[in-house]
Motif scaffolding. Structure first.
Motif, mmCIF file in Angstrom:
data_model
loop_
_atom_site.group_PDB
_atom_site.id
_atom_site.type_symbol
_atom_site.label_atom_id
_atom_site.label_comp_id
_atom_site.label_asym_id
_atom_site.label_seq_id
_atom_site.Cartn_x
_atom_site.Cartn_y
_atom_site.Cartn_z
ATOM 1 N N SER A 298 82.205 47.510 35.459
ATOM 2 C CA SER A 298 82.837 47.357 34.146
ATOM 3 C C SER A 298 84.345 47.229 34.316
ATOM 4 O O SER A 298 85.081 48.216 34.285
ATOM 5 C CB SER A 298 82.504 48.530 33.222
ATOM 6 N N SER B 95 86.142 45.817 32.160
ATOM 7 C CA SER B 95 86.706 46.097 30.832
ATOM 8 C C SER B 95 87.001 47.581 30.658
ATOM 9 O O SER B 95 88.058 47.952 30.124
ATOM 10 C CB SER B 95 85.750 45.608 29.742
ATOM 11 N N ALA B 96 86.089 48.442 31.100
ATOM 12 C CA ALA B 96 86.334 49.883 30.991
ATOM 13 C C ALA B 96 87.488 50.309 31.889
ATOM 14 O O ALA B 96 88.255 51.219 31.534
ATOM 15 C CB ALA B 96 85.064 50.664 31.347
ATOM 16 N N ILE C 239 90.095 48.438 32.606
ATOM 17 C CA ILE C 239 91.308 48.030 31.886
ATOM 18 C C ILE C 239 91.602 49.008 30.755
ATOM 19 O O ILE C 239 92.751 49.426 30.555
ATOM 20 C CB ILE C 239 91.150 46.597 31.341
ATOM 21 N N ASP C 240 90.577 49.402 30.024
ATOM 22 C CA ASP C 240 90.771 50.325 28.905
ATOM 23 C C ASP C 240 91.359 51.652 29.381
ATOM 24 O O ASP C 240 92.266 52.206 28.742
ATOM 25 C CB ASP C 240 89.449 50.578 28.181
ATOM 26 N N ASN D 29 82.421 41.403 35.566
ATOM 27 C CA ASN D 29 82.066 42.416 34.578
ATOM 28 C C ASN D 29 80.602 42.261 34.170
ATOM 29 O O ASN D 29 80.160 41.180 33.789
ATOM 30 C CB ASN D 29 82.961 42.231 33.344
ATOM 31 N N ARG E 45 82.067 46.385 27.200
ATOM 32 C CA ARG E 45 82.417 45.268 26.331
ATOM 33 C C ARG E 45 82.941 44.091 27.144
ATOM 34 O O ARG E 45 83.290 44.241 28.328
ATOM 35 C CB ARG E 45 83.432 45.715 25.283
ATOM 36 N N ALA F 3 89.066 43.372 26.346
ATOM 37 C CA ALA F 3 89.932 44.414 26.916
ATOM 38 C C ALA F 3 91.230 43.805 27.431
ATOM 39 O O ALA F 3 92.316 44.360 27.229
ATOM 40 C CB ALA F 3 89.191 45.144 28.035
ATOM 41 N N ARG F 4 91.120 42.665 28.104
ATOM 42 C CA ARG F 4 92.309 41.989 28.630
ATOM 43 C C ARG F 4 93.287 41.642 27.521
ATOM 44 O O ARG F 4 94.495 41.893 27.618
ATOM 45 C CB ARG F 4 91.881 40.715 29.354
ATOM 46 N N GLU G 30 93.592 42.887 24.502
ATOM 47 C CA GLU G 30 94.182 44.066 23.870
ATOM 48 C C GLU G 30 95.298 44.644 24.734
ATOM 49 O O GLU G 30 96.332 45.089 24.222
ATOM 50 C CB GLU G 30 93.109 45.123 23.600
ATOM 51 N N ALA G 31 95.095 44.634 26.038
ATOM 52 C CA ALA G 31 96.153 45.102 26.941
ATOM 53 C C ALA G 31 97.375 44.198 26.839
ATOM 54 O O ALA G 31 98.520 44.668 26.769
ATOM 55 C CB ALA G 31 95.639 45.151 28.377
#
Length: 269
Positions: free
Chosen positions: A126, A128-129, A131-132, A158, A162, A167-168, A170-171
């Protein structure tokens, strides 16, 4: 009188730690050139040899004089760095919390502590996780950075949590850059991507000057990791350009959901 005095002393004993904690919590944020999150893949698709090479790449990078010089030449002359390992959406382990590095000694100490830490492993992948969590760690860090960077290394797309592009993006909206170090030592199998570096380029990295440095041979781990860190900390060294793939995100949904589709196909869903 004795009872009253004992009560007063007990009250003081309770108040002093709380006051000390409040004082510590109120410590001013430290200015740094970059707040750097190192997010390192430890999923089961990485074999034990690859895990050792990956960890050693970071250890040797933080021991190296070129990296020490890059930190010293920064506008402030110090960085904040944290290192965590990740696999599936619910598997993240912080190996080294936020650490200020401003001297060769502090960089070498960071490397030594990495060398002593146990490596854990987990299922699934993950990004995405990862990155979060990187975003969360940056937001919680008690530093004022000139730049904010998440550094992702891994050997797969991934396939859990999500979509990585969500995630990318939002960062990126929070002013955080993401760079990538895709590990491509094995010949792609049914469950791997043929061009993981292109996946990282299109789906993972973001921000001004974002880049990907693929690792295709075992001997490249140390040089590639050091090059990546120096590039993130300081000016881009010209001699490193041959290793670097500059990135412009395309947001291609078909490509960026490849890992999830492969997982569903493998599970027969």
């Amino acid at each position: 009188m004795r009872r009253w005095l004992c009560g007063l002393l007990s009250l003081a004993a309770a108040v002093l730690p709380a006051a000390a904690h409040a004082q510590s919590a109120a410590a001013p944020a430290e200015e740094v050139d970059v707040a750097l999150v190192l997010a390192v893949d430890v999923s089961f698709s990485m074999d034990l040899d690859e895990l050792a090479l990956q960890r050693n790449g970071y250890i040797e990078a933080f021991r190296s004089k070129p990296l020490h010089d890059a930190i010293a030449k920064g506008a402030i002359g110090k960085i904040a760095v944290t290192y965590f390992e990740w696999a599936g959406g619910h598997f993240q382990h912080i190996v080294k919390p936020w650490t200020i590095i401003d001297t060769p000694a502090s960089a070498i100490a960071f490397a030594e502590e990495l060398g002593e830490a146990q490596t854990r492993r987990g299922r699934r992948t993950s990004i995405s996780a990862a990155i979060d969590l990187g975003v969360q760690l940056i937001e919680q860090a008690n530093v004022v950075p000139l730049r904010k960077v998440i550094d992702i290394s891994g050997d797969g797309a991934n396939n859990d949590g999500r979509p990585v592009t969500v995630a990318r993006d939002e960062a990126a909206a929070k002013g955080i850059s993401i760079n990538g170090l895709p590990v491509m030592l094995k010949q792609a199998s049914y469950f791997d991507l043929d061009n993981l570096d292109l996946y990282y380029k299109d789906c993972v990295v973001t921000g001004p000057g974002a880049f990907v440095i693929p690792i295709r041979e075992r001997h490249q781990f140390v040089d590639a990791t050091r090059t990546k860190l120096i590039r993130e900390i300081a000016e881009i060294p010209r001699e490193s350009e041959a290793l670097v793939q500059k990135a412009q995100s395309t947001g291609s949904n078909a490509t960026c959901l490849a890992g999830e589709r492969q997982w569903r196909d493998r599970m027969g869903n």
